[in-house]
Design a protein around this motif. Structure first.
Motif, PDB file in Angstrom:
ATOM      1  N   HIS A  61     184.506  31.979 -50.256  1.00  0.00           N
ATOM      2  CA  HIS A  61     184.892  32.501 -51.506  1.00  0.00           C
ATOM      3  C   HIS A  61     183.859  33.214 -52.320  1.00  0.00           C
ATOM      4  O   HIS A  61     182.953  32.771 -52.264  1.00  0.00           O
ATOM      5  N   ASP A  62     184.462  34.257 -52.916  1.00  0.00           N
ATOM      6  CA  ASP A  62     183.315  35.092 -53.491  1.00  0.00           C
ATOM      7  C   ASP A  62     182.757  34.378 -54.882  1.00  0.00           C
ATOM      8  O   ASP A  62     181.563  34.803 -55.150  1.00  0.00           O
ATOM      9  N   ASN A  63     183.406  33.553 -55.406  1.00  0.00           N
ATOM     10  CA  ASN A  63     182.647  33.067 -56.759  1.00  0.00           C
ATOM     11  C   ASN A  63     183.681  31.814 -57.043  1.00  0.00           C
ATOM     12  O   ASN A  63     184.712  31.206 -56.288  1.00  0.00           O
ATOM     13  N   ARG A  64     183.059  30.852 -57.947  1.00  0.00           N
ATOM     14  CA  ARG A  64     183.790  29.807 -58.236  1.00  0.00           C
ATOM     15  C   ARG A  64     185.451  29.849 -58.772  1.00  0.00           C
ATOM     16  O   ARG A  64     186.260  29.022 -58.548  1.00  0.00           O
ATOM     17  N   ASP A  65     185.630  30.929 -59.382  1.00  0.00           N
ATOM     18  CA  ASP A  65     187.207  31.294 -59.609  1.00  0.00           C
ATOM     19  C   ASP A  65     187.976  31.415 -58.705  1.00  0.00           C
ATOM     20  O   ASP A  65     189.039  30.848 -58.405  1.00  0.00           O
TER      21      ASP A  65
END
Length: 193
Positions: A61-65
């Motif tokens: 995934h690109d980021n935590r969100d």
């Protein structure tokens, strides 16, 4: 019957203790799914007990969100009454915490608010304290800063290493987790954020 989802990152020793407790007919909670942020060894415990599992790899995934959104989608399938973070070594995004708050709890190998964060045992040793402990808390937007549900002191012994101290904390952590889940299930303990 309280339904529980457990999220892990590692070997799952707390998960195993909870699964063993939950297999007793008089235990008022059942683990319905176990999730992980990687191919965690602890998923084998769930499989042994016939509990479904899922993995939402962090690195995909690109980021935590984005990671949290997929984690949320996986959890929604099971609609758990309670989510237990049991050695999950990732901070949940605020949106996921808000979605389930205050029904997310976490174990921590320190007597909070002392020594929050990923290295509670190491930090206690470095501080030279004579005792530390184990805590079970409600997860909020901070790092190990939510309301404390249960905790117990554990002495630091002369010559303790991070490993030896952590090994003495783990059984206390497991017992507290089982007690907290049981008390939430029976209504003896109310969750508030």
């Amino acid at each position: 019957m309280l339904t529980v989802a457990v999220l892990i990152s590692g070997t799952g020793s707390n998960l195993r203790a909870l699964l063993e407790a939950a297999r007793h007919p008089d235990f008022p909670a059942r683990v319905v799914v176990v999730g992980a942020d990687r191919d965690a060894d602890g998923l084998a415990h769930a499989e042994e007990f016939g509990i479904p599992t899922f993995t939402v790899p962090w690195h995909e995934h690109d980021n935590r969100d984005a990671w949290g959104a997929e984690l949320g989608r996986q959890l929604e399938v099971w609609s758990p009454d309670l989510i237990v973070l049991s050695g999950l070594m990732r901070l949940l995004p605020a949106s996921l915490v808000a979605q389930y708050a205050p029904h997310i709890i976490n174990t921590h190998p320190a007597y909070l608010p002392e020594f929050p964060g990923a290295h509670g045992v190491r930090d206690a040793l470095a501080a030279g304290v004579s005792e530390t402990g184990a805590s079970v808390i409600v997860v909020d937007d901070g790092v190990d800063s939510g309301p404390i549900l249960a905790q117990e002191r554990v002495p630091v012994l002369p010559g303790d290493t991070e490993h030896s101290l952590h090994e003495r904390i783990k059984p206390v952590e497991r017992r507290l987790l089982i007690e907290v889940v049981q008390h939430i299930a029976t209504g003896e303990l109310a969750l508030t954020s």
